[in-house]
Design a protein around this motif. Structure first.
Motif, PDB file in Angstrom:
ATOM      1  N   MET A 912       0.696  -1.099   0.115  1.00 22.80           N
ATOM      2  CA  MET A 912      -0.045   0.035   0.013  1.00 22.80           C
ATOM      3  C   MET A 912       0.849   1.309  -0.072  1.00 22.80           C
ATOM      4  O   MET A 912       0.386   2.327  -0.256  1.00 22.80           O
ATOM      5  N   VAL A 913       2.299   0.922   0.074  1.00 19.46           N
ATOM      6  CA  VAL A 913       3.001   2.170   0.296  1.00 19.46           C
ATOM      7  C   VAL A 913       3.248   2.768  -1.127  1.00 19.46           C
ATOM      8  O   VAL A 913       3.325   2.270  -2.151  1.00 19.46           O
ATOM      9  N   ASP A 914       3.542   4.192  -1.030  1.00 21.51           N
ATOM     10  CA  ASP A 914       3.800   4.777  -2.391  1.00 21.51           C
ATOM     11  C   ASP A 914       5.118   4.168  -3.112  1.00 21.51           C
ATOM     12  O   ASP A 914       5.970   4.006  -2.553  1.00 21.51           O
ATOM     13  N   SER A 915       4.684   3.721  -4.285  1.00 23.44           N
ATOM     14  CA  SER A 915       5.705   3.183  -5.163  1.00 23.44           C
ATOM     15  C   SER A 915       6.859   4.040  -5.448  1.00 23.44           C
ATOM     16  O   SER A 915       8.080   3.509  -5.762  1.00 23.44           O
ATOM     17  N   SER A 916       6.839   5.405  -5.268  1.00 19.15           N
ATOM     18  CA  SER A 916       7.906   6.293  -5.397  1.00 19.15           C
ATOM     19  C   SER A 916       8.855   6.310  -4.357  1.00 19.15           C
ATOM     20  O   SER A 916      10.015   6.821  -4.409  1.00 19.15           O
ATOM     21  N   ILE A 917       8.522   5.637  -3.338  1.00 16.10           N
ATOM     22  CA  ILE A 917       9.403   5.445  -2.001  1.00 16.10           C
ATOM     23  C   ILE A 917      10.416   4.394  -2.044  1.00 16.10           C
ATOM     24  O   ILE A 917      10.006   3.312  -2.346  1.00 16.10           O
ATOM     25  N   PRO A 918      11.713   4.593  -1.979  1.00 15.44           N
ATOM     26  CA  PRO A 918      12.410   3.506  -2.214  1.00 15.44           C
ATOM     27  C   PRO A 918      12.222   2.446  -1.193  1.00 15.44           C
ATOM     28  O   PRO A 918      11.699   2.470  -0.166  1.00 15.44           O
ATOM     29  N   GLU A 919      12.713   1.206  -1.821  1.00 19.30           N
ATOM     30  CA  GLU A 919      12.391   0.194  -1.074  1.00 19.30           C
ATOM     31  C   GLU A 919      13.112  -0.098   0.425  1.00 19.30           C
ATOM     32  O   GLU A 919      12.219  -0.486   1.336  1.00 19.30           O
ATOM     33  N   VAL A 920      14.048   0.633   0.274  1.00 16.69           N
ATOM     34  CA  VAL A 920      14.869   0.629   1.835  1.00 16.69           C
ATOM     35  C   VAL A 920      14.245   1.234   2.767  1.00 16.69           C
ATOM     36  O   VAL A 920      14.377   1.370   4.103  1.00 16.69           O
ATOM     37  N   LEU A 921      13.272   2.323   2.460  1.00 20.35           N
ATOM     38  CA  LEU A 921      12.567   3.243   3.198  1.00 20.35           C
ATOM     39  C   LEU A 921      10.983   2.839   3.336  1.00 20.35           C
ATOM     40  O   LEU A 921      10.421   3.499   4.199  1.00 20.35           O
ATOM     41  N   LYS A 922      10.660   1.756   2.794  1.00 23.38           N
ATOM     42  CA  LYS A 922       9.113   1.444   2.667  1.00 23.38           C
ATOM     43  C   LYS A 922       8.637   1.354   4.157  1.00 23.38           C
ATOM     44  O   LYS A 922       7.531   1.304   4.523  1.00 23.38           O
ATOM     45  N   GLU A 923       9.555   0.378   4.791  1.00 22.59           N
ATOM     46  CA  GLU A 923       9.229  -0.070   6.071  1.00 22.59           C
ATOM     47  C   GLU A 923       8.990   1.169   7.139  1.00 22.59           C
ATOM     48  O   GLU A 923       8.248   1.048   8.101  1.00 22.59           O
ATOM     49  N   TYR A 924       9.519   2.150   6.763  1.00 24.73           N
ATOM     50  CA  TYR A 924       9.259   3.259   7.730  1.00 24.73           C
ATOM     51  C   TYR A 924       8.169   3.977   7.260  1.00 24.73           C
ATOM     52  O   TYR A 924       7.452   4.541   8.315  1.00 24.73           O
ATOM     53  N   ALA A 925       7.740   3.870   6.042  1.00 26.26           N
ATOM     54  CA  ALA A 925       6.400   4.416   5.697  1.00 26.26           C
ATOM     55  C   ALA A 925       5.214   3.861   6.229  1.00 26.26           C
ATOM     56  O   ALA A 925       4.377   4.001   6.593  1.00 26.26           O
ATOM     57  N   VAL A 926       5.554   2.384   6.270  1.00 31.50           N
ATOM     58  CA  VAL A 926       4.436   1.489   7.051  1.00 31.50           C
ATOM     59  C   VAL A 926       4.303   1.865   8.438  1.00 31.50           C
ATOM     60  O   VAL A 926       3.260   1.892   8.765  1.00 31.50           O
ATOM     61  N   LYS A 927       5.335   2.345   9.103  1.00 34.33           N
ATOM     62  CA  LYS A 927       5.160   2.623  10.444  1.00 34.33           C
ATOM     63  C   LYS A 927       4.132   3.751  10.653  1.00 34.33           C
ATOM     64  O   LYS A 927       3.483   3.854  11.521  1.00 34.33           O
ATOM     65  N   LEU A 928       4.564   4.952   9.681  1.00 28.76           N
ATOM     66  CA  LEU A 928       3.540   6.075   9.667  1.00 28.76           C
ATOM     67  C   LEU A 928       2.131   5.762   9.397  1.00 28.76           C
ATOM     68  O   LEU A 928       1.248   6.045   9.906  1.00 28.76           O
ATOM     69  N   LEU A 929       1.956   4.804   8.499  1.00 29.95           N
ATOM     70  CA  LEU A 929       0.773   4.012   8.011  1.00 29.95           C
ATOM     71  C   LEU A 929       0.120   3.719   9.416  1.00 29.95           C
ATOM     72  O   LEU A 929      -1.199   3.733   9.461  1.00 29.95           O
ATOM     73  N   ARG A 930       0.815   2.842  10.196  1.00 30.14           N
ATOM     74  CA  ARG A 930       0.113   2.079  11.096  1.00 30.14           C
ATOM     75  C   ARG A 930      -0.114   3.271  12.071  1.00 30.14           C
ATOM     76  O   ARG A 930      -1.518   3.240  12.799  1.00 30.14           O
ATOM     77  N   ILE A 931       0.484   4.323  12.359  1.00 30.58           N
ATOM     78  CA  ILE A 931       0.061   5.420  13.284  1.00 30.58           C
ATOM     79  C   ILE A 931      -1.310   6.130  12.765  1.00 30.58           C
ATOM     80  O   ILE A 931      -2.111   6.501  13.406  1.00 30.58           O
ATOM     81  N   GLY A 932      -1.193   6.126  11.336  1.00 27.23           N
ATOM     82  CA  GLY A 932      -2.502   6.731  10.621  1.00 27.23           C
ATOM     83  C   GLY A 932      -3.733   5.896  11.040  1.00 27.23           C
ATOM     84  O   GLY A 932      -4.768   6.165  11.293  1.00 27.23           O
ATOM     85  N   LEU A 933      -3.354   4.592  10.994  1.00 27.99           N
ATOM     86  CA  LEU A 933      -4.833   3.504  11.578  1.00 27.99           C
ATOM     87  C   LEU A 933      -5.131   3.734  12.906  1.00 27.99           C
ATOM     88  O   LEU A 933      -6.260   3.693  13.132  1.00 27.99           O
ATOM     89  N   ILE A 934      -4.026   3.872  13.601  1.00 26.88           N
ATOM     90  CA  ILE A 934      -4.384   4.136  15.032  1.00 26.88           C
ATOM     91  C   ILE A 934      -5.245   5.638  15.345  1.00 26.88           C
ATOM     92  O   ILE A 934      -6.022   5.580  16.141  1.00 26.88           O
ATOM     93  N   CYS A 935      -4.753   6.566  14.659  1.00 28.77           N
ATOM     94  CA  CYS A 935      -5.427   7.638  14.559  1.00 28.77           C
ATOM     95  C   CYS A 935      -6.793   7.998  14.341  1.00 28.77           C
ATOM     96  O   CYS A 935      -7.523   8.494  14.508  1.00 28.77           O
ATOM     97  N   THR A 936      -7.222   7.132  13.384  1.00 32.98           N
ATOM     98  CA  THR A 936      -8.432   6.782  12.529  1.00 32.98           C
ATOM     99  C   THR A 936      -9.401   5.817  13.229  1.00 32.98           C
ATOM    100  O   THR A 936     -10.259   5.251  12.496  1.00 32.98           O
ATOM    101  N   ALA A 937      -9.168   5.299  14.342  1.00 34.62           N
ATOM    102  CA  ALA A 937      -9.904   4.457  15.012  1.00 34.62           C
ATOM    103  C   ALA A 937     -11.378   4.918  15.149  1.00 34.62           C
ATOM    104  O   ALA A 937     -11.690   6.280  15.144  1.00 34.62           O
ATOM    105  N   ARG A 938     -12.349   4.096  14.888  1.00 34.51           N
ATOM    106  CA  ARG A 938     -13.992   4.730  14.843  1.00 34.51           C
ATOM    107  C   ARG A 938     -14.239   5.276  16.152  1.00 34.51           C
ATOM    108  O   ARG A 938     -14.852   6.471  16.118  1.00 34.51           O
TER     109      ARG A 938
END
Length: 987
Positions: A912-938
């Motif tokens: 789901m991570v933006d394809s323009s982000i280099p592979e080596v950094l995608k794991e860190y984008a996942v961390k931000l995506l997880r925080i986004g999921l926590i912030c958008t709890a119903r």
């Protein structure tokens, strides 16, 4: 002179003592003066309220504003609260005031740490530095043994609070240290020894475990607030001894069990909030709360009937019981005695009729009874309830006709009668509902025409009257609803032509007319609706050709099936995605879609010529309109700046005058246009770049009016104008991640706000409108933007004198400076939370589609957690590169539901991570995506505070996790999917 001494003779002992005392007092007074001048020097740079104007050398400190002296004229009290001060507070200097008993600096923007010098203020009896931005740990307080009043709440303190030092503060009667990020700790037993306590505020202190027995021994307690912690177990049984309590706040914990026996002894309670826990049992113990004003018990597991005695509560103003398991009827006298404000009883198993007299005193604002089993009709008494802003009774078993006056209530914002058995007509009174934004009537038995007067309800954003028995023509003047975003008319018996005026609804996103008897042609002008995302005209009697202009739209859904359309399917619509969009139209032909007859060359040419001519005519008309309105606007702009009565109000030191600004407000400097006004980039004589926002004054009918007219309009409606809201919010804010407001310039005709200019535009621009690969934001920059924006929102929520709810957090309101540092901007919708606390609410649905928290549509109980939700969407944008609303998500889906649906199907979150982000950094984008999921709890209670979000983002910094890899089965994926499952299953 009284103190003159004859030194020609030998002085006796009493005279010598008197002279010594004189010089001693004079020396001490001089020392007090020097201390105060040092304090002034530390803070006067931010003194926009002239708090230090009277502080001058040579004057007596006792004559300084905010300074009070004792009988010996030594400084005894410093009162500088709510003076808009910032800077570091010099405790080493202040504690040199040897007679200081009271220090009050609350509700400013002071920063820094509390040094150990505080221990030298040994005579302090009252210390208030609440609601500032102090950081670090709170030092030992044992030496302040005379302290009886201590307020440290609303700062940024961390570490362990020195609970042990409270043992030496036996005189303490007022203890307030909540709203800080202390380390997690058990409930401090030291508090139980403070027998004089009458106020204890430990909300959001990171307390865990049980509330201990012994709390009931604090028999002087009047105000006890322990909300927003991690407290578990039952409410202690000895709490029933606190018979002087008038406020008890326990919300947002994990308390369980029943109310202790004798809980009804707390008969002096005025405000009780135990919401969002896991409490159970019945409410019988509460029937003795004769004086209760506000009772908040929502989101628990209470069951049984509501005591009939609730109907006799003569002071009750607000009652929230939603999301429990309560049964039986509501007491029919409830709300009959007082200035009753609201009832929230949704999502229970309640039966019987709606109590008829809750608006007896004309003060009620909200009836929220969604998802129950209520029967009967809406009582006639509510037709005259002019104060009502929300009426939500959907998904019950209500029936009968709706009283005519309901449709035209002057302040109603949301009418939700869906999924009942109502019948009869929507009456012409609906034209009087000038503030109505949402009308939900789906799945009932309403009939008759939809009255043309509905077009006078010009605030309407959403109309859903689907699955009813409406007939007749769709109102031809429906285009007068300029704010309309969604129109659901499906499954009725509407007939006649589609209104051409629909093309005037420039903000409309969804049109659904399926399952009616609408005839005539599809208006070609629909193709020029800039926001249209979903168009369903299936199962009607539409004829003629499909307008080629529909090709201009980027639709996630197009359904024209089961009509009488003829001619060529426009080639640009002839693709696999639209294969089923044209079924059951025998007269259609296509050159490249299978299952459709091929078009003859002559009909093909005629169709193309017809489409070309139609498109050309429409474009010429639109161009002429654009030129006409642009000239008209330019004239209005020039006329508005000819006023001679300009007033400038500065909030920072200025290097320009209002004349410079006014000369530069011209067309060539225009950089943005919006619904509330234009934005100009101006460069003043010093070379400073500024952004000037010209806010228009808009009346209820959409016309621009002058400032005095606006004042009258707003006075009648009770609302704060957008200009005043933005000024009131921004003028008091000082933070590196919040846009700077330099001044406001006003006249009777125009309102100008002068900001710092941010050259790199908005985060939305950089994420979603950049064309070359080199222009995309790299991950390191995205991370810094996320962190900076989070810190800005953290400041708004926790660092201001009163929390500021932005209410329109989105990527287009995050501006970027020359170094891509973010600034939170556009406070036109901001709400400053009232200082008296309580449950903060916003009675109008505001914000931007895709960023709006789900509770906006459910309850007016909106607080800082709504901003957290919106910021979570921004984090998802940063991580995925996608917009909040995309066609690929599907109809009525946003980025939150898209991410959750993919996770629910077992998709790898890395994909789901933006394809323009280099592979080596995608794991860190996942961390931000997880925080986004926590912030958008119903549920808002499950979302973290912005202060916690800042900490999570800091922990997700790439440099700190360079060796960590994502393990798909380590439990973290499961946790995120679990959050999404909660989101999907919640109403």
């Amino acid at each position: 002179m009284f103190w003159r001494v004859n030194i020609s003779r030998k002085l006796n002992c009493p005279e010598i003592l008197l002279v010594c005392l004189f010089f001693l007092f004079t020396s001490i007074q001089s020392d007090d003066l020097q201390v105060l001048m040092k304090l002034k020097e530390s803070l006067e740079q931010s003194d926009t309220n002239n708090a230090f104007e009277s502080w001058k050398l040579g004057a007596s400190p006792c004559n300084f504003s905010g300074i009070f002296c004792n009988a010996n004229r030594f400084v005894m009290e410093i009162e500088l609260s709510q003076k808009n001060l910032d800077g570091n507070l010099p405790f080493d200097t202040i504690c040199q005031l040897q007679s200081l008993e009271k220090l009050s600096l609350g509700n400013n923007s002071l920063t820094g740490i509390i040094t150990d010098d505080l221990k030298n203020c040994t005579k302090l009896q009252s210390l208030d530095i609440s609601n500032n931005s102090f950081e670090g740990t709170v030092p030992e307080l044992s030496s302040l043994s005379e302290l009886n009043y201590l307020r440290l709440e609303g700062n940024r303190f961390t570490g362990q609070f020195p609970w042990k030092s409270l043992e030496n503060l036996s005189s303490l009667a007022y203890l307030s240290v909540g709203d800080n990020q202390f380390d997690i700790s058990p409930f401090p037993l030291e508090v139980l020894k403070l027998k004089k306590l009458y106020r204890l505020y430990l909300t959001k202190c990171n307390l865990e475990g049980r509330i201990p027995l012994g709390l009931g021994d604090l028999t002087e307690m009047k105000n006890l607030e322990l909300s927003g912690n991690h407290l578990t177990g039952e409410i202690p049984e000895d709490i029933v001894k606190l018979t002087k309590l008038w406020q008890l706040q326990l919300y947002d914990n994990s308390l369980n069990g029943k109310f202790p026996v004798g809980f009804g002894n707390l008969s002096e309670l005025l405000y009780f909030d135990a919401s969002n826990n896991s409490l159970e049992g019945d409410l019988i113990e509460l029937k003795s709360f004769k004086k209760i004003v506000s009772l908040q018990l929502f989101e628990n597991k209470f069951s049984g009937n509501i005591p009939e005695e609730f109907g006799d509560f003569k002071n009750l103003v607000g009652l929230s019981l939603y999301k429990n398991k309560l049964t039986g009827p509501l007491p029919q006298n409830i709300g009959s005695w007082s200035d009753f404000d609201f009832i929230e009883a949704s999502e229970n198993l309640l039966t019987g009729p709606i109590p008829p007299n809750m608006c007896k005193n004309g003060k009620m604002t909200a009836i929220l009874m969604v998802n129950n089993k209520f029967t009967g009709g809406i009582p006639d008494s509510y037709a005259a309830c002019s104060s009502l802003t929300r009426l939500r009774v959907s998904n019950n078993s209500l029936s009968g006709s709706v009283p005519a006056g309901i449709w035209g209530l002057p302040n109603v914002d949301f009418i939700d009668l869906a999924m009942n058995q109502f019948e009869g007509a929507v009456t012409t009174e609906i034209g009087d509902a000038k503030t109505l934004t949402q009308l939900r009537l789906q799945n009932n038995r309403f009939s008759g025409n939809l009255p043309s007067e509905i077009s006078k309800a010009t605030s309407l954003v959403s109309i859903d009257v689907s699955f009813n028995q409406f007939s007749g023509e769709i109102p031809m003047n429906i285009g007068d609803l300029k704010k309309l975003n969604s129109l659901y008319l499906q499954e009725n018996t509407f007939s006649g032509n589609m209104p051409d005026s629909l093309a005037e609804c420039k903000l409309i996103n969804i049109i659904n007319l399926a399952g009616n008897s609408v005839s005539g042609r599809i208006p070609a002008s629909l193709g020029f609706l800039p926001s249209l995302n979903s168009l369903n005209l299936s199962t009607n009697q539409l004829s003629g050709q499909i307008p080629a202009t529909l090709s201009y739209l980027q639709l996630s859904l197009l359904d024209l099936s089961n009509n009488k359309l003829t001619g060529l399917i426009p080639p640009s619509l002839s693709n696999q995605a639209n294969n089923g969009s044209f079924m059951d139209n025998p007269g259609l032909c296509s050159q490249n879609i299978r299952y459709y007859q091929k078009c003859s060359s002559s009909s093909h040419i005629r169709t193309l010529i017809s489409c070309f001519l139609t498109g050309t005519i429409v474009l010429l008309v639109l161009l002429a309109c654009f030129i006409f309105f642009k000239k008209k606007q330019d004239k209005q702009e020039k006329a508005s700046f000819r006023s001679d009565s300009w007033q400038i109000k500065s909030f920072r030191r200025l290097s320009f005058s209002e004349e410079e600004i006014l000369k530069l407000i011209k067309q060539e400097n225009l950089i943005g246009e919006g619904g509330s006004g234009n934005v100009y980039r101006v460069v003043v004589g010093t070379g400073t770049e500024l952004a000037v926002k010209h806010i228009w004054n808009i009346s209820a009918d959409g016309r621009k009016v002058n400032r005095s007219s606006t004042a009258m309009l707003m006075k009648r409606s009770g609302n704060l104008p957008e200009f005043d809201a933005e000024v009131a919010t921004l003028s008091s804010i000082r933070h590196v991640n919040v846009v700077k407001l330099y001044c406001s310039v006003t006249s009777e005709d125009s309102n100008l706000l002068v900001y710092e200019y941010l050259p790199n535009g908005s985060l939305w621009d950089r994420l979603h409108t950049c064309d070359g690969e080199n222009e995309k934001l790299d991950w390191e920059t995205r991370y810094e933007i996320a962190l900076g924006a989070a810190k800005g929102l953290d400041y708004l929520h926790h660092g201001c004198d009163r929390p500021v709810i932005h209410r329109d957090v989105k990527s287009s309101n995050i501006l970027l400076d020359e170094f891509f540092k973010p600034r939170i901007a556009d406070f036109g919708l901001a709400k400053i939370v009232q200082s008296n606390g309580g449950n903060h609410s916003a009675h109008v649905i505001t914000g931007t589609h895709g960023y709006i928290a789900p509770e906006y549509a459910y309850t007016y109980k909106v607080n800082e957690k709504s901003d957290v939700y919106s910021f979570g969407v921004v984090l998802m944008e940063l991580a995925t590169g996608k917009k909040p609303i995309e066609a690929e998500f599907g109809e009525n889906k946003d980025i939150v539901s898209w991410v959750c649906s993919l996770l629910g199907r077992g998709e790898d979150i890395l994909n789901m991570v933006d394809s323009s982000i280099p592979e080596v950094l995608k794991e860190y984008a996942v961390k931000l995506l997880r925080i986004g999921l926590i912030c958008t709890a119903r549920l808002p209670a499950l979302r973290p505070s912005m202060r916690t979000v800042v900490q999570m983002i800091e922990d997700a910094e790439p440099s700190k996790f360079i060796n960590i890899t994502i393990r798909k089965d380590d439990g973290s994926d499961k946790e995120v999917v679990g959050s999404c499952e909660k989101l999907k299953s919640s109403p």
